[in-house]
Motif scaffolding. Structure first.
Motif, PDB file in Angstrom:
ATOM      1  N   ARG A 145      28.471  30.164  33.315  1.00 25.55           N
ATOM      2  CA  ARG A 145      29.611  30.736  33.184  1.00 25.55           C
ATOM      3  C   ARG A 145      30.830  30.123  33.631  1.00 25.55           C
ATOM      4  O   ARG A 145      30.733  29.329  34.734  1.00 25.55           O
ATOM      5  CB  ARG A 145      29.617  32.093  34.362  1.00 25.55           C
ATOM      6  N   ALA A 146      32.029  30.272  33.076  1.00 25.69           N
ATOM      7  CA  ALA A 146      33.221  29.855  33.563  1.00 25.69           C
ATOM      8  C   ALA A 146      34.230  30.835  33.803  1.00 25.69           C
ATOM      9  O   ALA A 146      34.145  31.915  33.046  1.00 25.69           O
ATOM     10  CB  ALA A 146      33.763  28.845  32.193  1.00 25.69           C
ATOM     11  N   HIS A 147      34.828  30.887  34.984  1.00 27.88           N
ATOM     12  CA  HIS A 147      35.641  31.997  35.500  1.00 27.88           C
ATOM     13  C   HIS A 147      36.857  31.626  35.931  1.00 27.88           C
ATOM     14  O   HIS A 147      37.178  30.315  36.136  1.00 27.88           O
ATOM     15  CB  HIS A 147      34.850  32.690  36.563  1.00 27.88           C
ATOM     16  N   PHE A 148      37.903  32.341  35.830  1.00 24.64           N
ATOM     17  CA  PHE A 148      39.332  32.197  36.236  1.00 24.64           C
ATOM     18  C   PHE A 148      39.693  33.609  36.797  1.00 24.64           C
ATOM     19  O   PHE A 148      39.568  34.514  36.227  1.00 24.64           O
ATOM     20  CB  PHE A 148      40.371  31.759  35.134  1.00 24.64           C
ATOM     21  N   SER A 149      40.390  33.573  38.267  1.00 26.32           N
ATOM     22  CA  SER A 149      41.020  34.616  38.981  1.00 26.32           C
ATOM     23  C   SER A 149      42.334  34.379  39.072  1.00 26.32           C
ATOM     24  O   SER A 149      42.670  33.069  39.374  1.00 26.32           O
ATOM     25  CB  SER A 149      40.088  34.829  40.011  1.00 26.32           C
ATOM     26  N   TYR A 150      43.247  35.284  39.117  1.00 19.58           N
ATOM     27  CA  TYR A 150      44.657  35.247  39.424  1.00 19.58           C
ATOM     28  C   TYR A 150      45.009  36.251  40.472  1.00 19.58           C
ATOM     29  O   TYR A 150      44.806  37.488  40.073  1.00 19.58           O
ATOM     30  CB  TYR A 150      45.415  35.189  38.147  1.00 19.58           C
ATOM     31  N   PHE A 151      45.491  36.095  41.532  1.00 27.34           N
ATOM     32  CA  PHE A 151      46.221  36.932  42.225  1.00 27.34           C
ATOM     33  C   PHE A 151      47.704  36.563  42.789  1.00 27.34           C
ATOM     34  O   PHE A 151      48.146  35.386  42.910  1.00 27.34           O
ATOM     35  CB  PHE A 151      45.469  36.934  43.873  1.00 27.34           C
ATOM     36  N   SER A 152      48.591  37.620  42.819  1.00 31.35           N
ATOM     37  CA  SER A 152      49.902  37.297  43.149  1.00 31.35           C
ATOM     38  C   SER A 152      50.496  38.398  43.860  1.00 31.35           C
ATOM     39  O   SER A 152      50.393  39.608  43.679  1.00 31.35           O
ATOM     40  CB  SER A 152      50.607  37.413  41.805  1.00 31.35           C
ATOM     41  N   GLU A 188      45.270  37.756  51.739  1.00 32.30           N
ATOM     42  CA  GLU A 188      46.421  38.137  51.000  1.00 32.30           C
ATOM     43  C   GLU A 188      46.496  37.199  49.893  1.00 32.30           C
ATOM     44  O   GLU A 188      46.346  36.063  50.104  1.00 32.30           O
ATOM     45  CB  GLU A 188      47.599  37.985  51.803  1.00 32.30           C
ATOM     46  N   PRO A 189      47.069  37.425  48.505  1.00 28.08           N
ATOM     47  CA  PRO A 189      47.063  38.879  48.160  1.00 28.08           C
ATOM     48  C   PRO A 189      45.753  39.582  47.688  1.00 28.08           C
ATOM     49  O   PRO A 189      44.814  38.724  47.292  1.00 28.08           O
ATOM     50  CB  PRO A 189      47.793  38.494  46.790  1.00 28.08           C
ATOM     51  N   GLN A 190      45.720  40.773  48.042  1.00 27.58           N
ATOM     52  CA  GLN A 190      44.468  41.278  48.146  1.00 27.58           C
ATOM     53  C   GLN A 190      43.748  41.794  46.552  1.00 27.58           C
ATOM     54  O   GLN A 190      42.869  41.910  46.505  1.00 27.58           O
ATOM     55  CB  GLN A 190      44.594  42.540  48.960  1.00 27.58           C
ATOM     56  N   SER A 191      44.872  41.925  45.615  1.00 21.72           N
ATOM     57  CA  SER A 191      44.411  42.474  44.394  1.00 21.72           C
ATOM     58  C   SER A 191      44.768  41.497  43.210  1.00 21.72           C
ATOM     59  O   SER A 191      45.819  40.917  43.324  1.00 21.72           O
ATOM     60  CB  SER A 191      44.599  44.000  43.959  1.00 21.72           C
ATOM     61  N   GLY A 192      43.952  41.499  42.322  1.00 21.38           N
ATOM     62  CA  GLY A 192      44.211  40.414  41.088  1.00 21.38           C
ATOM     63  C   GLY A 192      43.388  40.811  39.939  1.00 21.38           C
ATOM     64  O   GLY A 192      42.871  41.830  39.894  1.00 21.38           O
ATOM     65  N   PHE A 193      43.067  39.737  38.864  1.00 23.44           N
ATOM     66  CA  PHE A 193      42.388  40.011  37.822  1.00 23.44           C
ATOM     67  C   PHE A 193      41.533  38.831  37.360  1.00 23.44           C
ATOM     68  O   PHE A 193      42.139  37.562  37.867  1.00 23.44           O
ATOM     69  CB  PHE A 193      43.199  40.510  36.616  1.00 23.44           C
ATOM     70  N   GLY A 194      40.766  38.827  36.642  1.00 18.77           N
ATOM     71  CA  GLY A 194      39.936  37.795  36.454  1.00 18.77           C
ATOM     72  C   GLY A 194      39.375  37.726  34.987  1.00 18.77           C
ATOM     73  O   GLY A 194      39.164  38.708  34.256  1.00 18.77           O
ATOM     74  N   VAL A 195      39.180  36.588  34.377  1.00 19.46           N
ATOM     75  CA  VAL A 195      38.303  36.484  32.921  1.00 19.46           C
ATOM     76  C   VAL A 195      37.227  35.539  33.217  1.00 19.46           C
ATOM     77  O   VAL A 195      37.243  34.690  34.056  1.00 19.46           O
ATOM     78  CB  VAL A 195      39.409  36.024  31.964  1.00 19.46           C
ATOM     79  N   ARG A 196      36.248  35.592  32.364  1.00 18.14           N
ATOM     80  CA  ARG A 196      34.990  34.931  32.205  1.00 18.14           C
ATOM     81  C   ARG A 196      34.566  34.710  30.877  1.00 18.14           C
ATOM     82  O   ARG A 196      34.903  35.547  30.004  1.00 18.14           O
ATOM     83  CB  ARG A 196      34.023  35.542  33.087  1.00 18.14           C
ATOM     84  N   ALA A 236      36.506  40.507  31.196  1.00 19.12           N
ATOM     85  CA  ALA A 236      37.783  40.753  32.115  1.00 19.12           C
ATOM     86  C   ALA A 236      37.332  41.708  33.275  1.00 19.12           C
ATOM     87  O   ALA A 236      36.561  42.627  33.303  1.00 19.12           O
ATOM     88  CB  ALA A 236      38.912  41.251  31.287  1.00 19.12           C
ATOM     89  N   SER A 237      38.135  41.421  34.509  1.00 18.98           N
ATOM     90  CA  SER A 237      37.609  42.200  35.682  1.00 18.98           C
ATOM     91  C   SER A 237      39.213  42.375  36.537  1.00 18.98           C
ATOM     92  O   SER A 237      40.020  41.635  36.523  1.00 18.98           O
ATOM     93  CB  SER A 237      36.789  41.443  36.416  1.00 18.98           C
ATOM     94  N   TYR A 238      39.045  43.397  37.253  1.00 20.33           N
ATOM     95  CA  TYR A 238      40.053  43.490  38.255  1.00 20.33           C
ATOM     96  C   TYR A 238      39.309  43.365  39.621  1.00 20.33           C
ATOM     97  O   TYR A 238      38.068  43.894  39.892  1.00 20.33           O
ATOM     98  CB  TYR A 238      40.378  45.210  38.405  1.00 20.33           C
TER      99      TYR A 238
END
Length: 185
Positions: free
Chosen positions: A59-66, A34-42, A26-28
């Motif tokens: 690796r499979a990754h997913f990131s989300y920003f809102s 924009e949007p500038q900050s979010g989180f990710g999982v891998r 998990a990551s920040y």
């Protein structure tokens, strides 16, 4: 004497790379757009574990920003907008274990989706339509994990993404920096 042997054995056990077959992380994440900050999982799975000190994986990754913005002009005009951006992809990863540090690089493909939704319009005759955009991109990344304990590894990573197949434009500001933790199973 026994104390010295125990300290040397402990150092060797901690310094040896853990060749995990499976990693969850998990990551920040921070980026310029924009949007500038979010989180990710891998999720990462190792391949070819028989090569000493070299870690190869998929690796499979997913990131989300809102981000949500409210605009009020004070003259009877106001609205809210919600911007959501998420991306996912697959990448090949290669790294080298050097004591407690494991630098790595990777290359992959992914898809990015951007959703822009407007609501609560006041003082405007025509409401704008919501917008939805989807793009395929390639990415490359470089990072490093630190083996504090073989099961838990904090990491820092920089990922550059581009939709151009030819030479990428480094002024696009499509990079992001990630700070996170990986759990090696």
């Amino acid at each position: 004497m026994i104390k010295k042997i125990f300290l040397i054995a402990a150092f060797v056990c901690i310094s040896l790379p853990s060749f995990a077959q499976f990693e969850l992380g998990a990551s920040y994440e921070l980026r310029d757009s924009e949007p500038q900050s979010g989180f990710g999982v891998r999720i990462q799975s190792g391949i070819l574990q028989s090569i000493p000190f070299v870690n190869l994986g998929i690796r499979a990754h997913f990131s989300y920003f809102s981000e949500e913005n409210s605009i009020d002009s004070g003259g009877g005009f106001s609205y809210s907008e919600k911007l959501e951006n998420y991306d996912f992809g697959l990448a090949a990863v290669g790294g080298v274990s050097v004591g407690l540090i494991e630098p790595y690089i990777g290359l992959g493909l992914g898809s990015e989706n951007v959703d822009l939704k407007y609501k609560d319009f006041q003082g405007v005759g025509v409401n704008p339509d919501d917008d939805d955009e989807s793009n395929i991109y390639w990415n490359t990344f470089i990072g490093a994990k630190v083996t504090i304990i073989p099961l838990l590894k904090p990491f820092v990573e920089y990922r550059f993404t581009s939709r151009d197949i030819e030479i990428p434009n480094m002024d696009d500001k499509t990079g992001r920096i990630m700070f996170g933790v990986v759990l090696s199973l």
